[in-house]
Motif scaffolding. Structure first.
Motif, PDB file in Angstrom:
ATOM      1  N   TYR A 118      39.389  37.003  39.609  1.00  0.00           N
ATOM      2  CA  TYR A 118      38.564  36.496  40.704  1.00  0.00           C
ATOM      3  C   TYR A 118      39.442  36.374  41.940  1.00  0.00           C
ATOM      4  O   TYR A 118      40.582  35.909  41.863  1.00  0.00           O
ATOM      5  CB  TYR A 118      38.006  35.118  40.312  1.00  0.00           C
ATOM      6  CG  TYR A 118      37.289  34.409  41.438  1.00  0.00           C
ATOM      7  CD1 TYR A 118      35.972  34.731  41.763  1.00  0.00           C
ATOM      8  CD2 TYR A 118      37.923  33.398  42.158  1.00  0.00           C
ATOM      9  CE1 TYR A 118      35.315  34.071  42.790  1.00  0.00           C
ATOM     10  CE2 TYR A 118      37.269  32.733  43.189  1.00  0.00           C
ATOM     11  CZ  TYR A 118      35.966  33.079  43.509  1.00  0.00           C
ATOM     12  OH  TYR A 118      35.326  32.423  44.515  1.00  0.00           O
ATOM     13  N   LEU A 164      29.447  38.186  38.957  1.00  0.00           N
ATOM     14  CA  LEU A 164      30.293  38.104  40.168  1.00  0.00           C
ATOM     15  C   LEU A 164      29.838  39.120  41.211  1.00  0.00           C
ATOM     16  O   LEU A 164      29.760  38.821  42.393  1.00  0.00           O
ATOM     17  CB  LEU A 164      31.745  38.450  39.823  1.00  0.00           C
ATOM     18  CG  LEU A 164      32.717  37.363  39.431  1.00  0.00           C
ATOM     19  CD1 LEU A 164      34.130  37.930  39.362  1.00  0.00           C
ATOM     20  CD2 LEU A 164      32.695  36.204  40.411  1.00  0.00           C
ATOM     21  N   TYR A 217      30.417  38.723  32.866  1.00  0.00           N
ATOM     22  CA  TYR A 217      30.979  37.878  33.927  1.00  0.00           C
ATOM     23  C   TYR A 217      31.137  38.681  35.230  1.00  0.00           C
ATOM     24  O   TYR A 217      30.764  38.237  36.312  1.00  0.00           O
ATOM     25  CB  TYR A 217      32.311  37.308  33.410  1.00  0.00           C
ATOM     26  CG  TYR A 217      33.359  37.028  34.445  1.00  0.00           C
ATOM     27  CD1 TYR A 217      33.388  35.809  35.123  1.00  0.00           C
ATOM     28  CD2 TYR A 217      34.343  37.977  34.737  1.00  0.00           C
ATOM     29  CE1 TYR A 217      34.367  35.548  36.067  1.00  0.00           C
ATOM     30  CE2 TYR A 217      35.318  37.724  35.674  1.00  0.00           C
ATOM     31  CZ  TYR A 217      35.333  36.510  36.340  1.00  0.00           C
ATOM     32  OH  TYR A 217      36.289  36.267  37.273  1.00  0.00           O
ATOM     33  N   LYS A 218      31.635  39.912  35.114  1.00  0.00           N
ATOM     34  CA  LYS A 218      31.849  40.717  36.331  1.00  0.00           C
ATOM     35  C   LYS A 218      30.515  41.129  36.968  1.00  0.00           C
ATOM     36  O   LYS A 218      30.398  41.187  38.192  1.00  0.00           O
ATOM     37  CB  LYS A 218      32.689  41.947  35.981  1.00  0.00           C
ATOM     38  CG  LYS A 218      33.289  42.611  37.215  1.00  0.00           C
ATOM     39  CD  LYS A 218      34.272  43.691  36.824  1.00  0.00           C
ATOM     40  CE  LYS A 218      34.338  44.810  37.855  1.00  0.00           C
ATOM     41  NZ  LYS A 218      34.303  44.385  39.256  1.00  0.00           N
TER      42      LYS A 218
END
Ligand code: GAP
Length: 465
Positions: free
Chosen positions: A311, A182, A178-179
């Motif tokens: 986030y 991002l 996920y990071k």
């Protein structure tokens, strides 16, 4: 033969699905996919990828490794919670899932007298008190929790330090990336990450053909959103996914339904979950789960990795761990549903071929998009070199555009039936008029209507269909 058996036998005979390593007697819970099976699976995966990634600006694709750092599975809760309750018959040694046995006896008077409901009873020992082996009436052992993750070793040492797991869901590879998404894509909340890949579960009782396997493929999408917007998005994804089965897979609406999970059956990570169920010959069963996983996974991975996974919203200056809505389905379960939905037996056969027989005919009425073979090219007669040459020419013409099959073996009636049985939507027949006029017959699988089409417009004509 019941309907499931007929479908199993047709899919084997026609080269869709084979038991894995069959020459050695097979292995329970594992299947191989033949030429038509792999094509059908690809059609399903492509349709999913198209709607999830290609047609969206807010969803990114991923292909993560099957084997992950084992701490990820401790963090996710799978090491302690990904279990099924197992009981074994002391006489015949057959193993059963306690929850499946409980489902079977749920309606019996004796069970009701015990005034225990399966929904709120996790004490399987109590639930199954006095219940005997359904096969031999032997005594059952007390239930124990059995972890479904397959274990193996990474590297040459077979010790606990090198023990790793085959992933039981593809989702965790998404959370651990996920990071990366991002940081590398220009991402704004809400956004999703989609992945197709193998998953493995050491199911206690694999069964119902390819419905419950030990090795299968998942198509999962994790949709990250601001807490508070999750419930609305959950509803939206349930509706969108249900529509996809009808529009993209061509499954009949009346064979699909939504079932909301009871609180007690929710997975350890979920706040709410709705299943899309298909009406299989053996009953309504789950093909997709759409869960609200909240911030469970990111919270856990943040805690165990020490990496900040929050986030930061530049506009509102808010910082938060996103919630996650997850539509998750299995490729083979969808494939099974697509085959069941397409399966049609016509009593007494269809009578327009010159060789009409009175036997029942089987047709797989796949949608155009799902059909593994789109077009069959058939010379009317095999022993006429001019017809065969022309047919091969047409085959070469269509091959770059469509998945085609060339077939010259047997009578034309038999060849049409062969194509109907594997669900080919169109048969193109080359006959003597073709040689004189440059046109061919295109036969429609479902209406059996035959159109005469000029060869030079044939590819366009079929494309439009
Ligand atoms: N990440 C969420 C998750 O894995 P799940 O309900 O355990 O949720 C999702 O699995 C989907 O994967 C199911 O709806 C089903 O289509 C498929 N699936 C699960 N276990 C399976 C098995 N043993 N064999 C075939 N497909 C399976």
């Amino acid at each position: 033969m019941d309907l499931t058996q007929k479908i199993i036998s047709l899919t084997k005979q026609k080269g869709f699905i084979f038991p894995s390593s069959e020459i050695y007697g097979g292995i329970q819970g594992f299947y191989d996919y033949g030429p038509l099976g792999v094509q059908l699976k690809n059609n399903i995966k492509n349709a999913w990828w198209r709607s999830m990634v290609q047609e969206r600006d807010d969803i990114f694709g991923l292909d993560a490794a099957i084997i992950m750092n084992p701490t990820a599975w401790v963090a996710s809760g799978h090491v302690s919670n990904f279990t099924d309750p197992l009981v074994e018959c002391k006489a015949c040694h057959k193993r059963f899932r306690a929850d499946h046995l409980a489902d079977k006896i749920k309606e019996t008077e004796e069970f009701k007298k015990r005034s225990l409901s399966v929904e709120d009873a996790k004490d399987w020992g109590k639930v199954l008190e006095g219940v005997e082996c359904p096969d031999c009436s032997g005594e059952l052992t007390a239930p124990r929790l059995f972890n479904l993750m397959f274990k193996t070793y990474a590297g040459p040492a077979e010790d606990s330090a090198s023990q790793v797991y085959l992933r039981p869901e593809t989702a965790q590879g998404i959370f651990t990336n996920y990071k990366n998404i991002l940081d590398t894509q220009r991402v704004k909340m809400p956004f999703g990450i989609a992945q197709i890949g193998k998953a493995f579960r050491n199911e206690i009782t694999p069964g119902n053909f390819i419905f419950r396997q030990r090795e299968f493929e998942q198509m999962e999408m994790e949709y990250f959103c601001k807490p508070g917007t999750d419930e609305q998005l959950h509803e939206e994804w349930i509706a969108r996914r249900l529509g996809w089965y009808v529009e993209s897979l061509g499954i009949k609406k009346e064979n699909l339904r939504i079932r909301e999970h009871e609180k007690s059956e929710l997975a350890h990570y979920a706040k709410a979950c709705s299943d899309i169920e298909y009406k299989f010959p053996f009953g309504w069963s789950e093909i997709e789960g759409i869960a609200n996983r909240q911030a469970h996974d990111l919270t856990q991975h943040q805690k165990f990795s020490g990496v900040d996974l929050s986030y930061f919203d530049e506009t509102t200056k808010e910082k938060y761990l996103p919630f996650v809505i997850e539509p998750s389905c299995g490729v083979e379960r969808l494939m099974f549903a697509v085959i069941c939905d397409a399966y049609l037996e016509i009593e007494g056969g269809r009578t327009t071929t010159t060789e009409a027989t009175k036997e029942a005919e089987t047709v797989l009425r796949f949608s155009r998009a799902m059909a593994p073979v789109k077009i069959a090219i058939l010379p009317l007669l095999k022993n006429k070199p001019d017809l065969v040459d022309k047919a091969r020419e047409v085959y070469q013409l269509l091959k770059p555009h469509f998945m085609c099959r060339y077939d010259e073996a047997g009578t034309i009636g038999r060849r049409y039936r062969r194509q109907d049985e594997i669900g080919t939507p169109y048969c193109v027949t080359i006959d003597f008029d073709t040689l004189a006029n440059g046109d061919v017959t295109v036969r429609d699988r479902d209406t059996m209507k035959q159109d005469r089409i000029k060869i030079d417009t044939l590819a366009d004509y079929l494309q439009r269909k």
